[in-house]
Design an enzyme around this catalytic site. Structure first.
Site, PDB file in Angstrom:
ATOM      1  N   HIS A  13     -27.640  33.502 -35.724  1.00 57.14           N
ATOM      2  CA  HIS A  13     -26.361  34.127 -36.022  1.00 57.14           C
ATOM      3  C   HIS A  13     -26.175  35.420 -35.232  1.00 57.14           C
ATOM      4  O   HIS A  13     -25.095  35.712 -34.737  1.00 57.14           O
ATOM      5  CB  HIS A  13     -26.290  34.415 -37.525  1.00 57.14           C
ATOM      6  CG  HIS A  13     -24.960  34.889 -37.992  1.00 57.14           C
ATOM      7  ND1 HIS A  13     -24.040  34.053 -38.557  1.00 57.14           N
ATOM      8  CD2 HIS A  13     -24.389  36.103 -37.954  1.00 57.14           C
ATOM      9  CE1 HIS A  13     -22.960  34.733 -38.855  1.00 57.14           C
ATOM     10  NE2 HIS A  13     -23.141  35.992 -38.511  1.00 57.14           N
TER      11      HIS A  13
ATOM     12  N   HIS B  10     -16.814  31.433 -41.108  1.00 54.11           N
ATOM     13  CA  HIS B  10     -17.550  31.662 -42.351  1.00 54.11           C
ATOM     14  C   HIS B  10     -17.722  30.313 -43.035  1.00 54.11           C
ATOM     15  O   HIS B  10     -17.230  30.084 -44.135  1.00 54.11           O
ATOM     16  CB  HIS B  10     -16.796  32.667 -43.232  1.00 54.11           C
ATOM     17  CG  HIS B  10     -17.707  33.609 -43.943  1.00 54.11           C
ATOM     18  ND1 HIS B  10     -17.653  33.843 -45.281  1.00 54.11           N
ATOM     19  CD2 HIS B  10     -18.725  34.363 -43.494  1.00 54.11           C
ATOM     20  CE1 HIS B  10     -18.582  34.724 -45.626  1.00 54.11           C
ATOM     21  NE2 HIS B  10     -19.251  35.043 -44.561  1.00 54.11           N
TER      22      HIS B  10
END
Lengths: 998, 273
Positions: free
Chosen positions: A252, A325
């Protein structure tokens, strides 16, 4: 000391929330529920005198005109609610309770005194169900299936008798009962390989074996050992250090796949080695474009900050960031999406010295909300995901006061495994802030580390590492967080003032990885940091230092404040009711030094923290898939096919979603999401005028098309860049001042035992990057920011669901004068209809073939050399005021574009499509429904038709018909034969129907 | 000519302050956007202004119901300097002094929940009405037609017959505490604007009446006509390009919403300067 207040709507008024719950229970779960009434429950755990309780209930927690309140008694009787079951849903201890926080503040204002942090108000919602046929198990199923999410909520169920006997639900205070916390433990890495792998898995570090070894080797280094001994640290890494490394090195945060060395076999026997997709394709594309622009270069800050920055005018710069998300939204759609939008808001807030936020964009990829097949374990029904995500963005965007202006929704069954939730935010940064360029920042040695905003809890621990993995049985529930738009709004209002007073030298947001990332990154600016976790404000006791360091609790920014400004900074924060805490200082020691009080708990050399990560080495192999070629005769009449296409989920109206978003707050709305004579036609792009006394505008648009990935991701990526650019051009954008953002959402491209086709997925990623490079360089659109999310897979037991590779391409640009903008709806009878761009028999991956059950192989190709002169000519024609309407032609082809333009204008179109520029088209359905790139449908008033024709000379442009007063769409194919004849109202109805009711 | 001074009060979740201030300026006023904290600290005084604007937004997230926590702050909050006193006293004095209060959306909800609108009994500050969840159960952003009551005492709507601007709310359904309140409001012509169909007739039909408001009430004024609030957003239509169909209709450059601000400024010039 605690007491309960129950609040219900007066019986004469509608309980909209109860009605909504009843409707959803019936529609989603087919439950035998006749009616639902809801009650707000406040558990007030504040030291107040008993006589004050009634006042709190009546003056603070209820509206005397519309509601009835009861203290320490059920309110159900007072409003005459008939019910068979009562369910009370509250939050688990420690979960963000926004309403509870506001209630406490309101009580404090009412009483004129403050309560300590550990005294709170907790909220719950009571559902009174009229459901005579249901037993307890049935009620429990409804709660688990719709009314509550076990990851963040808990509930109690009482039948009517039990409720009456007990006098309703009793008092229960969901206080967090933690121990003291503060533990630090060394973690030995002197393990065999399988032990290292197990440690990474068990601690949710998401580090590979190579990475674990690299960390182990660092700690074996004699110099490192000596220094650690001097600091009183154990030879082994502390849990604080290990967790910090895992966050910083997560996929990430570090984009390991985009930075890997990839050996790419192109399927034709050639193997190339690519050292970093990011550098090779994305950074290089932008550098080439910028070199080509020379002194017209409008890029100010690319790839290095939280958002990309381009110029806007003499006073302001423009920044834009889009995030995803996905993983949290799969587990808790409402919280995931809410946090997604308020989370991406913090990126522009933390870009340069901080932006004023001017719009949001949202794009979602879902499975069919009407899906009626089986659901694999842990997955939520797509309808519930759809509703939760939309509501999350509605609350997040609307409450933040930022207009949501653009986006789309794409459907594919594979998004059952993971929905994609893209959220983006743009902002304006002052060109100069107290004499410094607003898009630059640097923490200086000696600056204080100040954390601003929410407190730290266990929520969101391991978010960064969690999103770097597939969704599996052990996915951590603490990875789910709930955003609080109002706390963040206060932080934002405060920071705007602090910025303009020059009270800080650098700022960044706390997102993935929490303080470990924000302080770790800012430490690079000054050359080091010394952080004291013992000073961090906590939501509740019981956190260990590593948890404080990596928690992703929301609404937090980290700011570098010069010591001489600290007093002013903190007192301004206090006055605006924003929590700000001095956590240490930035240094030039070369290390990230972490203390907990006086004790050193971590010491990481920045060089190792940021550059010690081994480069991944991966293999990619491309093999062109071959799908069956569709074989069916061309229907004589295509009216039914067109009507069917308009009702397909990817094409149909999304108005029922968009109306729930405030798309015009801030007063600068120019091109809205819906336009036309009845404000219900689909805009191609959005335009806002962020400076209200100026006519300068900002345009944004997007392109997304995962369907084409089933054939070739090169053309998928090419198509989305082309579509985003065309969408922007449709409303009046210019290629002279347009920038792009790429957001990749991929299925795991790292081959492994459980991921046998990883090499193919990686080849798909390489090809998409090649296209991105080719298109951006050709169109002269620099990439300024982007993000990737690489593990969009679901794996539980034997079931693996991988999403189709998806790129969202977003553009942002400047428009000199918004009064020249154009919308897609046809304007007047008699206007001439033009088709721009060449139609080819490119139905591979099209909506038309998908409707017939085919994929095919001939996917639309983007011919930049043909398109560029056409785009430039169209851009000039719009600027010269020659164009009455302009609509991009994509999903569903020419027929869909013409139908949309006609019904949005409430008029008809009569067109002979055999006149449209075409190449190799043999069938009517190819002409009508092919999705060839580079095309537009334009209407022009008769007065301007000649000038428009001249302006487009030398490009593939042809006049094909007229706008008619009679509201009927008539399309003719070769030989003058009518292939479509339909009333535009009926076409519109088909287009509006699918999602109108949900 | 001395200046007309407008205050736009912000903070704790307001979000339309910028366009509200712009509306005041286009109409010729000087506008200051001020955080509530500055007023409570005593650094900015209401008494230095002629028009108080309460902009739209989500005060305290509307977490206890629209503007409810905000109303508690206004009612019980204290101004700390020069002498500590309740803010509501300043606000009441501001109105009593003949000045103007303009609340939009959340600002209107705030005025109603404080009891400043409709203010049937000037001696008691007590809510007589409220704004609750839309019948649709959802937040909605859509443009609405408003019919203006020419006989309303409202200062802001003088000379207007129609108004077109967007609603953007989830809690805009107007309800009264009793039928008597409804009757008194009607009798006092305290409903300057009602939701209307495209022909200008007040309506209960969705979506023209977007929330199911009783008697199509879109806004209210007090009996003096100087305190006015409405759910729709006139400050969202200050410029031609705000109109949803500006690319297909011939429209003047100035948006219809400006007229309300002009009326306020004219009133101040005639009566307070």
């Amino acid at each position: 000391m605690a007491f309960r207040v129950e609040v219900a709507t007066r019986p004469a008024l509608r309980d909209a929330r109860g009605e909504g719950a009843a409707r959803e229970l019936r529609e989603f779960l087919h439950a035998g529920v006749t009616a639902v009434r809801t009650v707000d429950v406040y558990t007030v755990d504040l030291a107040v005198d008993p006589p004050e309780r009634t006042g709190i209930a009546r003056e603070v927690l209820s509206d005397p005109v519309t509601q009835v309140a009861a203290v320490d008694a059920p309110v159900a009787g007072a409003v005459g609610a008939a019910f068979d079951w009562a369910v009370e849903v509250g939050y688990l201890p420690g979960v963000t309770d926004n309403v509870g926080r506001t209630a406490k503040e309101a009580v404090e204002m009412f009483l004129g005194r403050s309560f300590p942090h550990d005294q709170r108000v907790y909220t719950a919602v009571q559902y009174l169900l009229e459901a005579p046929g249901l037993d307890r198990d049935g009620v429990e199923a409804l709660v688990a299936g719709l009314l509550a999410n076990g990851l963040i909520q808990r509930w109690r169920v009482l039948d009517r008798d039990g409720f009456d006997r007990a006098g309703g639900f009793g008092l229960e205070v969901p206080r967090v009962r933690g121990d003291a916390g503060g533990r630090v433990a060394p973690v030995s890495l002197e393990l065999p390989d399988d032990g290292l792998a197990a440690l990474s898995r068990d601690r949710l570090l998401a580090l590979s074996l190579d990475e674990m070894r690299a960390i182990r080797d660092h700690y074996r280094d004699a110099a490192v050992r000596d220094r650690r001994a001097g600091l009183g640290l154990p030879a082994d890494p502390t849990d604080v250090e290990l967790e910090c490394l895992a966050q910083t090195w997560s996929e990430h945060c570090k984009h390991k796949i985009f930075n890997a060395t990839i050996h790419y076999d192109d399927g034709a026997g050639r193997v190339r080695t690519i050292r970093s997709l990011f550098q090779t394709y994305i950074v290089e594309a932008t550098e080439r474009v910028r070199r080509g622009l020379g002194d017209r270069d409008y890029c100010l800050s690319v790839f290095k900050d939280n958002a990309g920055v381009i110029s806007f005018n003499d006073d302001w710069s423009l920044c834009f960031k889009v995030e995803t998300h996905n993983s949290p939204s799969a587990l808790d759609p409402y919280g995931g999406a809410l946090t997604g939008i308020v989370g991406v808001n913090r990126d522009p807030m933390g870009t340069g010295l901080g932006a004023r936020l001017i719009f949001n964009v949202d794009t979602f990829c879902f499975a069919d909300p009407f899906y009626d097949g089986d659901l694999p374990p842990r997955l939520l029904h797509p309808r519930r995901i759809y509703e939760g995500v939309v509501r999350g963005v509605e609350h997040g965007g609307n409450k933040s006061g930022i207009p949501t202006v653009n986006g789309t929704v794409v459907f594919d069954e594979r998004f059952l495994g993971k929905p994609l939730v893209y959220c983006g935010t743009a902002g304006l940064i002052p060109r100069e802030v107290t004499g410094r360029p607003g898009h630059d920042k640097a923490a200086r040695p000696g600056d204080r580390i100040v954390m601003v905003g929410g407190r730290i809890g266990k929520d969101g621990i391991h978010g960064a590492t969690f999103s770097s993995e597939e969704l599996h049985e052990g996915s951590p529930v603490t990875a789910v967080q709930l955003g609080d738009p109002i706390t963040q709004k206060r932080v934002y209002d405060f920071l705007q003032v602090a910025r303009d007073r020059g009270l800080y030298s650098s700022i960044t947001d706390n997102g993935a990885g929490g303080l470990s990332s924000s302080v770790g990154e800012m430490a690079e600016q000054s050359g080091g940091a010394e952080l004291d976790l013992g000073r961090a404000p906590l939501k509740y006791p019981g956190l260990d230092p590593w948890e404080i360091l990596v928690s992703e609790s929301q609404e937090r920014m980290t700011v570098a404040v010069p010591p001489e400004d600290l007093g002013a900074f903190l007192s301004l924060a206090a006055e605006l009711r924003v929590e700000a805490t001095d956590l240490g200082r930035f240094t030039d020691s070369g290390a990230f030094h972490v203390r907990y009080g006086e004790r050193t708990v971590g010491y990481l050399p920045l060089a190792f923290l940021h550059d010690g990560l081994p480069v991944m080495e991966l293999h990619a192999r491309w093999e062109r898939p071959v799908h069956p070629e569709p074989a069916f005769p061309c229907p004589d009449d295509l009216t039914g096919d067109l009507t069917g296409l308009l009702g397909r989920l990817d094409i149909c109206s999304k108005e029922s979603i968009v109306r729930r978003y405030d798309h015009e707050v801030q007063g600068g709305s120019v091109i809205k999401p819906f336009v036309g004579v009845l404000d219900d036609g689909p805009s191609d792009a959005a335009v806002v005028r962020p400076v209200l006394d100026s006519h300068e505008g900002v345009v944004t648009a997007n392109g997304i098309c995962p369907r084409y990935s089933d054939i070739d991701t090169y053309w998928m990526a090419a198509a989305v860049v082309d579509e985003a650019v065309r969408n922007a051009l449709c409303v009046g954008a210019t290629l002279e001042h347009l920038a792009g953002l790429d957001n990749f959402c991929w299925c795991d491209p790292v081959a492994g035992e459980r991921n046998p086709d990883g090499e193919y997925k990686l080849a798909q990623l390489v090809r998409a990057n090649e296209a991105l490079f080719d298109l951006c360089v050709a169109y002269g659109v620099p990439l300024i920011s982007g993000k990737d999310s690489m593990k969009n897979d679901y794996m539980v037991g034997d079931v693996r669901i991988s999403i189709p590779p998806t790129v969202l391409f977003s553009v942002i640009g400047r428009i000199d004068d918004v009064r020249r903008c154009v919308t897609m709806d046809v304007k007047r009878p008699g206007d001439r209809v033009f088709v721009l761009g060449t139609t080819r028999p490119e139905l591979g991956g099209s909506e038309y073939w998908a409707a017939k059950g085919f994929v095919g192989n001939r996917v639309p190709e983007v011919r930049v050399e043909e398109n560029l002169p056409l785009y430039r000519a169209l851009e000039r024609a719009i600027r010269d005021g020659l164009v009455a309407s302009c609509h991009d032609c994509s999903d569903g082809g020419l027929a869909v574009a013409l139908a949309e333009a006609a019904f949005s204008g409430g008029l008809g179109i009569e067109a002979d499509l055999s006149l449209a520029p075409a190449d190799g088209v043999e069938r009517d359905d190819e002409l009508l429904f092919s999705e060839s790139a580079g095309r537009f449908v334009v209407t022009v008033s008769p007065d301007n038709a000649d000038r428009f024709g001249a302006a487009m000379a030398g490009t593939a442009a042809a006049e094909v018909g007229r706008v008619t007063a009679e509201p009927v769409l008539v399309l003719k194919g070769p030989g003058g034969r009518t292939v479509v004849r339909a009333a535009v109202d009926e076409l519109k109805r088909a287009w509006q129907a699918p999602l109108a009711g949900i | 000519m001395s200046a007309v001074r407008a205050l736009v009060l912000t903070g704790n979740g307001t979000n339309c302050e910028r366009e509200m201030a712009h509306g005041c300026r286009v109409a010729g006023a000087e506008a200051d956007v001020v955080h509530t904290a500055d007023v409570f600290a005593g650094r900015v005084r209401l008494a230095d202004y002629h028009i108080l604007n309460l902009p739209g937004g989500f005060l305290d997230g509307d977490d206890l119901g629209a503007a409810k926590a905000g109303a508690v702050r206004f009612r019980y909050g204290t101004v700390r300097a020069p002498e500590e006193h309740r803010f509501i006293e300043d606000l009441e004095r501001f109105v009593a002094d003949g000045r103007l209060v303009f609340g939009v959306c959340n600002g209107f909800q705030l005025l109603v929940k404080l009891g400043l609108l409709p203010r049937l009994d000037p001696d008691r500050l007590e809510p007589a009405a409220s704004l609750t969840h839309n019948d649709s159960g959802r937040f909605e952003d859509r443009w609405v037609h408003l019919a203006v009551d020419p006989d309303s005492p409202c200062v802001f709507t003088r000379g207007l017959t129609r108004l077109y601007c967007p609603v953007r709310h989830g809690e805009g359904k107007f309800v009264t505490a009793s039928a008597g309140v409804g009757a008194a409001i009607t009798a006092g012509r305290l409903v300057p604007v009602r939701y209307a169909d495209p022909d200008g007739r007040p309506t209960q039909a969705y979506p023209w009446n977007p929330n199911g408001s009783q008697d199509a009430v879109a806004g209210l004024c007090d009996p003096t006509g100087r305190v006015f609030g409405l759910m729709p957003h006139p400050e969202a239509f200050l410029h031609r390009t705000n109109h949803p169909r500006w690319t297909r209709e011939d429209l003047p450059d100035e948006g219809q919403g400006v007229a309300l601000f002009r009326n306020a400024v004219a009133f101040v010039r005639e009566n307070l300067l």
